[in-house]
Design a protein around this motif. Structure first.
Motif, mmCIF file in Angstrom:
data_model
loop_
_atom_site.group_PDB
_atom_site.id
_atom_site.type_symbol
_atom_site.label_atom_id
_atom_site.label_comp_id
_atom_site.label_asym_id
_atom_site.label_seq_id
_atom_site.Cartn_x
_atom_site.Cartn_y
_atom_site.Cartn_z
ATOM 1 N N PRO A 12 1.429 -3.332 10.277
ATOM 2 C CA PRO A 12 2.082 -3.645 9.009
ATOM 3 C C PRO A 12 2.085 -5.131 8.689
ATOM 4 O O PRO A 12 1.865 -5.982 9.552
ATOM 5 C CB PRO A 12 3.516 -3.152 9.236
ATOM 6 C CG PRO A 12 3.733 -3.415 10.707
ATOM 7 C CD PRO A 12 2.390 -3.170 11.374
ATOM 8 N N ASN B 155 -7.703 -0.125 10.395
ATOM 9 C CA ASN B 155 -6.270 -0.240 10.118
ATOM 10 C C ASN B 155 -5.904 0.584 8.886
ATOM 11 O O ASN B 155 -6.731 0.803 7.999
ATOM 12 C CB ASN B 155 -5.879 -1.702 9.876
ATOM 13 C CG ASN B 155 -4.383 -1.938 9.960
ATOM 14 O OD1 ASN B 155 -3.657 -1.182 10.609
ATOM 15 N ND2 ASN B 155 -3.917 -2.986 9.311
ATOM 16 N N PHE C 34 1.020 -1.848 5.035
ATOM 17 C CA PHE C 34 -0.002 -2.109 6.040
ATOM 18 C C PHE C 34 -0.935 -3.253 5.631
ATOM 19 O O PHE C 34 -1.153 -3.515 4.449
ATOM 20 C CB PHE C 34 -0.795 -0.849 6.327
ATOM 21 C CG PHE C 34 0.041 0.256 6.897
ATOM 22 C CD1 PHE C 34 0.652 0.112 8.128
ATOM 23 C CD2 PHE C 34 0.248 1.432 6.182
ATOM 24 C CE1 PHE C 34 1.446 1.117 8.657
ATOM 25 C CE2 PHE C 34 1.032 2.452 6.703
ATOM 26 C CZ PHE C 34 1.640 2.299 7.939
#
Length: 283
Positions: A172, A210, A220
């Motif tokens: 994050p 990711n 994120f």
């Protein structure tokens, strides 16, 4: 030259498995069309990550490593080697934050996240080992998110012969004092620093996937990338969703990086003492 075309993905994934598989299928089709042979999808791309790190109530769907969802992922992978994150349920009903590596022939490896940040241990049990494995695209190692903050984890995989480490994340942006520009956010910078440092200090290729967007209380960082053994970023999505693609002769790149400055070759473990394995009192 035996070049390998690799890709790392930044994309959003949630609780709806059918939506997740639709996105994965589209990403795979695009990757296949461009000749990708190794594809890294994010942590928790099957069912989404936790909505919060503070006692979340909405947990991801728990899947068996030999269950129909993983078989479906393998069928979609076909000739590609694909790494994807999911919530694993073992035979005794225990949940793990896991990553699986598949091809159309089935599962090559399954990894359970060892290092757990904040209150992630309220939702998952920790894994207990790092091990490299052979694949059709070379010897690989797997990591998940917070693992990248521990140099010993990547070093263990490199010493086990991994020339490529695939690190999948739901990393994050900062929850406190976030920067208005995600690229300048301190957690985004740390994500990038860890990726480059782990590749450089072990002289390996590093693929970082990711999650992107928002999910629950988390935003994120995206930042999917491919890093070469010198710590140079070959391709990145930056702070947006997308796919980073690069082509490299992995064996030649690793050999060239290690030819003069061989960090693994020049290790002096006898000199490190307790620093190599700190006691609990040092925490």
């Amino acid at each position: 030259m035996a070049t390998l075309r690799m890709a790392a993905v930044a994309a959003p994934f949630g609780r709806d498995l059918e939506e997740d598989f639709a996105r994965i299928s589209a990403v795979m089709s695009e990757a296949r069309a461009s000749g990708v042979r190794l594809l890294a999808l994010p942590e928790a791309c099957l069912g989404g990550y936790l909505t919060s790190l503070d006692s979340p109530e909405d947990l991801p769907p728990a899947l068996r490593s030999d269950g129909p969802e993983i078989r479906r992922l393998a069928a979609l992978a076909r000739e590609m080697v694909v790494v994807a994150g999911y919530c694993e349920l073992d035979g005794s009903g225990v949940r793990y934050n896991s990553a699986v590596c598949v091809t159309g022939d089935g599962v090559l490896a399954n990894y359970r996240k060892v290092h757990q940040p904040l209150r992630e241990d309220a939702s998952y049990r920790a894994g207990d080992r790092f091990a490299a494995f052979d694949s059709p695209v070379g010897r690989l190692g797997l990591q998940i998110c917070y693992d990248k903050a521990f140099p010993e984890a990547a070093r263990a995989l490199a010493l086990d012969g991994a020339e490529i480490v695939v690190s999948v994340s739901a990393w994050p942006l900062s929850a406190t004092n976030p920067h208005p520009d995600p690229a300048q956010d301190r957690w985004s910078r740390r994500f990038d620093l860890f990726d480059r440092a782990r590749a450089l200090e072990n002289q390996i290729v590093w693929l970082a996937a990711n999650q992107s967007g928002t999910f629950g209380s988390l935003r994120f960082a995206a930042g999917a990338k491919i890093v070469d053994p010198g710590g140079e970023v070959l391709a990145t999505t930056g702070v947006t969703a997308g796919t980073a693609v690069a082509e490299l002769d992995v064996a030649a790149a690793v050999e060239s990086a290690r030819r003069t400055m061989g960090y693994l070759r020049d290790l002096r473990p006898e000199a490190y003492g307790a620093a190599a394995a700190p006691s609990p009192a040092a925490a």
